[in-house]
Scaffold this motif. Structure first.
Motif, PDB file in Angstrom:
ATOM      1  N   ALA A 193     -60.647  50.115 115.349  1.00  0.00           N
ATOM      2  CA  ALA A 193     -61.448  50.714 114.276  1.00  0.00           C
ATOM      3  C   ALA A 193     -62.135  49.620 113.489  1.00  0.00           C
ATOM      4  O   ALA A 193     -61.615  48.507 113.361  1.00  0.00           O
ATOM      5  CB  ALA A 193     -60.571  51.561 113.367  1.00  0.00           C
ATOM      6  N   PHE A 194     -63.315  49.934 112.982  1.00  0.00           N
ATOM      7  CA  PHE A 194     -64.035  49.024 112.097  1.00  0.00           C
ATOM      8  C   PHE A 194     -64.225  49.759 110.784  1.00  0.00           C
ATOM      9  O   PHE A 194     -65.043  50.655 110.668  1.00  0.00           O
ATOM     10  CB  PHE A 194     -65.385  48.632 112.700  1.00  0.00           C
ATOM     11  CG  PHE A 194     -66.134  47.605 111.897  1.00  0.00           C
ATOM     12  CD1 PHE A 194     -65.803  46.266 111.984  1.00  0.00           C
ATOM     13  CD2 PHE A 194     -67.158  47.981 111.042  1.00  0.00           C
ATOM     14  CE1 PHE A 194     -66.484  45.320 111.243  1.00  0.00           C
ATOM     15  CE2 PHE A 194     -67.846  47.038 110.295  1.00  0.00           C
ATOM     16  CZ  PHE A 194     -67.504  45.696 110.404  1.00  0.00           C
ATOM     17  N   GLY A 195     -63.400  49.398 109.785  1.00  0.00           N
ATOM     18  CA  GLY A 195     -63.389  50.166 108.550  1.00  0.00           C
ATOM     19  C   GLY A 195     -62.850  51.560 108.825  1.00  0.00           C
ATOM     20  O   GLY A 195     -61.771  51.725 109.397  1.00  0.00           O
ATOM     21  N   SER A 196     -63.594  52.563 108.434  1.00  0.00           N
ATOM     22  CA  SER A 196     -63.161  53.950 108.666  1.00  0.00           C
ATOM     23  C   SER A 196     -63.681  54.514 109.988  1.00  0.00           C
ATOM     24  O   SER A 196     -63.321  55.629 110.367  1.00  0.00           O
ATOM     25  CB  SER A 196     -63.652  54.829 107.512  1.00  0.00           C
ATOM     26  OG  SER A 196     -65.076  54.794 107.436  1.00  0.00           O
ATOM     27  N   LYS A 197     -64.506  53.738 110.696  1.00  0.00           N
ATOM     28  CA  LYS A 197     -65.102  54.221 111.939  1.00  0.00           C
ATOM     29  C   LYS A 197     -64.204  53.868 113.125  1.00  0.00           C
ATOM     30  O   LYS A 197     -63.895  52.695 113.358  1.00  0.00           O
ATOM     31  CB  LYS A 197     -66.489  53.609 112.144  1.00  0.00           C
ATOM     32  CG  LYS A 197     -67.186  54.108 113.393  1.00  0.00           C
ATOM     33  CD  LYS A 197     -68.561  53.474 113.563  1.00  0.00           C
ATOM     34  CE  LYS A 197     -69.249  53.990 114.821  1.00  0.00           C
ATOM     35  NZ  LYS A 197     -70.562  53.359 115.030  1.00  0.00           N
ATOM     36  N   VAL A 198     -63.773  54.878 113.865  1.00  0.00           N
ATOM     37  CA  VAL A 198     -62.942  54.670 115.055  1.00  0.00           C
ATOM     38  C   VAL A 198     -63.851  54.330 116.231  1.00  0.00           C
ATOM     39  O   VAL A 198     -64.724  55.109 116.600  1.00  0.00           O
ATOM     40  CB  VAL A 198     -62.099  55.919 115.372  1.00  0.00           C
ATOM     41  CG1 VAL A 198     -61.285  55.695 116.644  1.00  0.00           C
ATOM     42  CG2 VAL A 198     -61.178  56.254 114.204  1.00  0.00           C
ATOM     43  N   LEU A 199     -63.628  53.151 116.820  1.00  0.00           N
ATOM     44  CA  LEU A 199     -64.458  52.705 117.945  1.00  0.00           C
ATOM     45  C   LEU A 199     -63.824  53.045 119.284  1.00  0.00           C
ATOM     46  O   LEU A 199     -64.514  53.421 120.232  1.00  0.00           O
ATOM     47  CB  LEU A 199     -64.685  51.195 117.845  1.00  0.00           C
ATOM     48  CG  LEU A 199     -65.350  50.709 116.549  1.00  0.00           C
ATOM     49  CD1 LEU A 199     -65.393  49.190 116.510  1.00  0.00           C
ATOM     50  CD2 LEU A 199     -66.746  51.280 116.408  1.00  0.00           C
ATOM     51  N   LEU A 200     -62.498  52.890 119.369  1.00  0.00           N
ATOM     52  CA  LEU A 200     -61.761  53.227 120.584  1.00  0.00           C
ATOM     53  C   LEU A 200     -60.498  53.982 120.195  1.00  0.00           C
ATOM     54  O   LEU A 200     -59.848  53.643 119.202  1.00  0.00           O
ATOM     55  CB  LEU A 200     -61.387  51.962 121.365  1.00  0.00           C
ATOM     56  CG  LEU A 200     -62.530  51.205 122.052  1.00  0.00           C
ATOM     57  CD1 LEU A 200     -62.026  49.874 122.599  1.00  0.00           C
ATOM     58  CD2 LEU A 200     -63.150  52.030 123.167  1.00  0.00           C
ATOM     59  N   GLU A 201     -60.135  54.973 121.004  1.00  0.00           N
ATOM     60  CA  GLU A 201     -58.962  55.796 120.708  1.00  0.00           C
ATOM     61  C   GLU A 201     -58.189  56.059 121.996  1.00  0.00           C
ATOM     62  O   GLU A 201     -58.730  56.567 122.971  1.00  0.00           O
ATOM     63  CB  GLU A 201     -59.408  57.116 120.073  1.00  0.00           C
ATOM     64  CG  GLU A 201     -58.274  57.955 119.545  1.00  0.00           C
ATOM     65  CD  GLU A 201     -58.782  59.189 118.801  1.00  0.00           C
ATOM     66  OE1 GLU A 201     -57.990  59.768 118.056  1.00  0.00           O
ATOM     67  OE2 GLU A 201     -59.960  59.547 118.973  1.00  0.00           O
ATOM     68  N   ASN A 202     -56.898  55.659 122.003  1.00  0.00           N
ATOM     69  CA  ASN A 202     -56.043  55.790 123.191  1.00  0.00           C
ATOM     70  C   ASN A 202     -56.728  55.215 124.436  1.00  0.00           C
ATOM     71  O   ASN A 202     -56.692  55.807 125.520  1.00  0.00           O
ATOM     72  CB  ASN A 202     -55.668  57.254 123.437  1.00  0.00           C
ATOM     73  CG  ASN A 202     -54.787  57.802 122.334  1.00  0.00           C
ATOM     74  OD1 ASN A 202     -53.974  57.083 121.757  1.00  0.00           O
ATOM     75  ND2 ASN A 202     -54.942  59.081 122.024  1.00  0.00           N
ATOM     76  N   ALA A 203     -57.345  54.074 124.258  1.00  0.00           N
ATOM     77  CA  ALA A 203     -58.102  53.460 125.353  1.00  0.00           C
ATOM     78  C   ALA A 203     -57.181  52.632 126.239  1.00  0.00           C
ATOM     79  O   ALA A 203     -56.087  52.220 125.836  1.00  0.00           O
ATOM     80  CB  ALA A 203     -59.219  52.578 124.793  1.00  0.00           C
ATOM     81  N   GLU A 204     -57.623  52.386 127.457  1.00  0.00           N
ATOM     82  CA  GLU A 204     -56.894  51.543 128.403  1.00  0.00           C
ATOM     83  C   GLU A 204     -57.874  50.559 129.033  1.00  0.00           C
ATOM     84  O   GLU A 204     -59.016  50.917 129.330  1.00  0.00           O
ATOM     85  CB  GLU A 204     -56.235  52.380 129.501  1.00  0.00           C
ATOM     86  CG  GLU A 204     -55.130  53.294 128.997  1.00  0.00           C
ATOM     87  CD  GLU A 204     -54.408  53.995 130.145  1.00  0.00           C
ATOM     88  OE1 GLU A 204     -54.884  53.878 131.309  1.00  0.00           O
ATOM     89  OE2 GLU A 204     -53.394  54.654 129.891  1.00  0.00           O
ATOM     90  N   LEU A 205     -57.399  49.319 129.205  1.00  0.00           N
ATOM     91  CA  LEU A 205     -58.223  48.292 129.834  1.00  0.00           C
ATOM     92  C   LEU A 205     -57.396  47.600 130.903  1.00  0.00           C
ATOM     93  O   LEU A 205     -56.368  46.988 130.610  1.00  0.00           O
ATOM     94  CB  LEU A 205     -58.703  47.269 128.794  1.00  0.00           C
ATOM     95  CG  LEU A 205     -59.568  46.119 129.338  1.00  0.00           C
ATOM     96  CD1 LEU A 205     -60.879  46.660 129.920  1.00  0.00           C
ATOM     97  CD2 LEU A 205     -59.865  45.105 128.248  1.00  0.00           C
TER      98      LEU A 205
END
Length: 718
Positions: A193-205
């Motif tokens: 997340a960047f501040g209140s903005k979620v960029l990735l959620e339950n992601a896998e790499l």
């Protein structure tokens, strides 16, 4: 434990007090560890076998039966009910009667109180030690298991404000030691997340060793943020993994450029420093000479193993490929500008060869010549790369896989960027087709329900259909990237002819060091010109001559009386007020319009909604570029002069920019290293070289062939 001891005494004659005490201690302290009959056999079987004095044909069977009885007595009481761990005696124990030996039973129940120390034991001591060792190992293994469970962190401990992650427990290779260290990277169930903005959620790499990944996605989805989190190890990275992120320029000091690159090989550098230290001690005769000479031999062996003597040559090859001349390689780092220091940072990374190399827009700092060399160099890169780039041609040449960042997820596609585009489009078509099919099926059921909802004869069928609809999974529409469009303002069609011309123009900043000499060029309202050349050849200087930011030292500049230039600088970010939002920025520069007019103009470049009301400093690099385009076109220019306009733009925006420039009715002169944009837009190619500006008639393909010939002439691998 009396019941179990009774079974043992009844079955075996054991008179050794030490053995009986040992058996009783096992039953008292370790009985809770007996999960199977085999556990009892492991602990007591060898002891019981050693206590048998008579020759028994099937001693193993007898011992197994006794172990089963002991196990059953430990877990079930006499009524067949699971035991609570306490055993009720069938009758009181009378020590006097046991001592008197009044019955056969008491003779068989030889107790510890009656045992005589001088009696000889029939138990094999080796077997006793073996059994004790087995029990000890079992208890240690259970203790370790308990400790592991207690130490395992909870999900709450692993979560952070900016990123949360559960560490991967998958191990596909041996531990990180020696040659067999894990080189694949698996990061599972993490949020960014960047501040209140979620960029990735339950992601896998999942990144395979030796593969080259292109990380792509729209501006603002969080590509740069994710690279920073990997490099800072905010996400779980194995401790043995060496990670290098090229994002900051080399610090300027008195270190030579080539030495700065050599220092990136930390192993070689540390060995050479230690070698110097040992030589100094030997000269001063301080320390044990035998120990020092032995260590010196080890250092020489290691230096030979890593081919340290070839390092200066390799460093020179990397620097030459990135555009550093022989003289520049001998310059100190403080003598270079910021752009060249970024090239030094890239050279250090390429020379150091980390396990994971993270590159964020590496082509932004390079000219076409250096990009061609880098493409070729990375194709034989031995370790793993994740590169963020919006240069389509570069990704096609370098990437073996593409990581697509979209809708707060990461999806990996095999192949270069062109293959990714085809595969993803096919996947989207398939998903849309499935969605339409499912929607049609649900609509058909809903029509039946609506038609017969109030029909008593069909009530059962309607209820059945309603239950069927409830059981179906929630149907969500297929999310896709919206098409991005740039609209440049219209131009007065009455403007014709040559718009701008340089006649016999020369220019220098320092007398005696000419940048241009006797240049003659011109451009019309219909021109589509791209300027190329190596960094330092004067491309940006030429643009400043065209917009009158620089005055020629000799010669003349001529411009049409109706010429209105829109200039885009590669340093446009430095010219924006970071504390204002986009609407306020336009209002401060172009007064007298309504808020709706400012917002409408920004909307033509994708700066819409809340984005237009956010401070400029909170915008991504690509979003700032769009704001700069809006400022550039607010005065409705009829001639664009663009200096590296594709820096920080995502591929969709670059595609939209190319289409908008083709539809624009005015003239265009641009400096760019983006091969695709050049091929889409430009009809004429100018080359800055040897203080001149030459027209390359064959366009970009001819220029590329010229560079390849130069590589061969200089002996640079390409």
């Amino acid at each position: 434990m009396a019941a179990q001891m009774k079974i043992i005494r009844r079955s075996f004659k054991i008179e050794d007090e030490n053995v009986l005490s040992y058996i009783e201690s096992i039953l008292e302290d370790g009985s809770t560890d007996f999960e199977t009959v085999e556990d009892v056999n492991d602990a007591l079987g060898e002891i019981m076998k050693g206590s048998v004095t008579d020759t028994h044909a099937d001693i193993d069977t007898k011992v197994s039966e006794i172990c089963e009885q002991i196990f059953a007595s430990l877990h079930v009481n006499g009524n067949g009910v699971p035991s609570s761990g306490m055993v009720r005696l069938d009758a009181p124990v009378h020590l006097a009667s046991m001592a008197a030996g009044e019955s056969n039973e008491s003779e068989q129940m030889s107790s510890i109180w009656l045992a005589k120390a001088e009696n000889k034991s029939f138990v094999d001591q080796k077997k006793l030690e073996k059994a004790e060792s087995k029990l000890k190992q079992k208890q240690e293994k259970k203790s370790e298991k308990s400790a592991t469970i207690e130490k395992s962190p909870s999900s709450g401990q692993l979560s952070e404000a900016s990123a949360s992650q559960m560490r991967s427990r998958k191990e596909n290779k041996t531990e990180a030691s020696g040659r067999n260290k894990i080189t694949d990277l698996h990061i599972e169930n993490f949020d960014v997340a960047f501040g209140s903005k979620v960029l990735l959620e339950n992601a896998e790499l999942h990144v395979a060793a030796g593969r080259r990944y292109g990380l792509v996605g729209r501006n603002g989805v969080g590509k740069t943020t994710m690279l920073k989190m990997i490099s800072s190890r905010s996400l779980y990275i194995p401790s043995h993994f060496t990670v290098l992120h090229v994002e900051q320029e080399v610090v300027g000091d008195d270190t030579l450029a080539v030495e700065s690159v050599l220092e990136a090989d930390t192993l070689r550098y540390s060995l050479l420093q230690e070698e110097k230290s040992i030589h100094k001690k030997l000269e001063e005769k301080s320390g044990n000479s035998e120990v020092l000479n032995a260590r010196l031999a080890e250092i020489w062996s290691k230096l030979s193993e890593i081919e340290a003597d070839k390092a200066p040559t390799r460093a020179a090859v990397v620097l030459t490929g990135l555009g550093f001349t022989q003289d520049m390689q001998k310059m100190t780092t403080k003598e270079f500008s910021g752009g060249w220091r970024m090239r030094l940072a890239l050279a250090r990374a390429l020379f150091g060869k980390p396990d994971l190399l993270l590159l964020d827009e590496p082509t932004n700092m390079l000219d076409v010549r250096a990009i061609m060399w880098l493409e070729d160099y990375l194709q034989t890169w031995p370790t793993t790369i994740i590169v963020v780039s919006h240069d389509r041609s570069f990704l096609n040449a370098v990437a073996t896989d593409v990581i697509y960042m979209f809708s707060r997820k990461l999806t990996v596609y095999r192949g270069n960027f062109e293959q990714f585009v085809v595969t993803r489009e096919e996947k989207m078509k398939s998903l849309r087709k499935e969605y339409e099919s499912q929607k049609q099926y649900r609509d058909h059921i809903q029509v039946f329900i609506d038609r017969f909802r109030y029909n008593a004869n069909r009530a059962a069928q309607v209820q059945s259909k309603l239950k069927l609809l409830e059981k179906l999974p929630k149907l969500e529409p297929i999310e896709k990237d919206s098409d991005f469009v740039i609209r440049f303002p219209s131009v007065d069609d009455r403007v014709k002819g040559t718009m701008i011309r340089l006649d016999d123009v020369s220019f220098h900043y320092i007398p005696g060091k000419e940048i241009f000499s006797h240049v003659d060029i011109s451009a019309s309202i219909e021109s589509r010109i791209c300027i190329v050349g190596e960094n330092g050849s004067g491309k940006s200087t030429l643009l400043k001559l065209l917009i009158e930011a620089n005055e020629p030292t000799s010669g003349f500049r001529h411009a049409h009386r109706n010429l209105r230039i829109g200039y885009f600088s590669q340093h446009h970010v430095d010219m924006l007020d970071m504390d204002l939002n986009s609407v306020e920025l336009l209002e401060s520069r172009f007064k007298g319009k309504t808020i709706e007019e400012y917002r409408g103009h920004l909307g033509q470049y994708g700066v819409t909604g809340d984005l237009a009301l956010r401070s400029v400093k909170s915008l991504s690099g690509g979003q700032k570029s769009r704001v700069a385009f809006a400022i550039m076109t607010m005065s409705r220019p009829n001639f664009f002069i663009l200096d590296e306009p594709t820096n920080h733009l995502d591929m969709e925006t670059i595609e939209a920019l190319g289409k908008a420039l083709n539809e624009f009715k005015g003239g265009v002169i641009l400096v760019s290293h983006d091969e695709r944009l050049i091929s889409v837009v430009c009809k004429e190619l100018w080359l800055c070289q040897d203080h001149q500006v030459k027209c390359v008639k064959g366009g970009f393909e001819e220029y590329r062939e010229m560079l390849e010939k130069e590589f061969k002439r200089l002996g640079i691998k390409y």
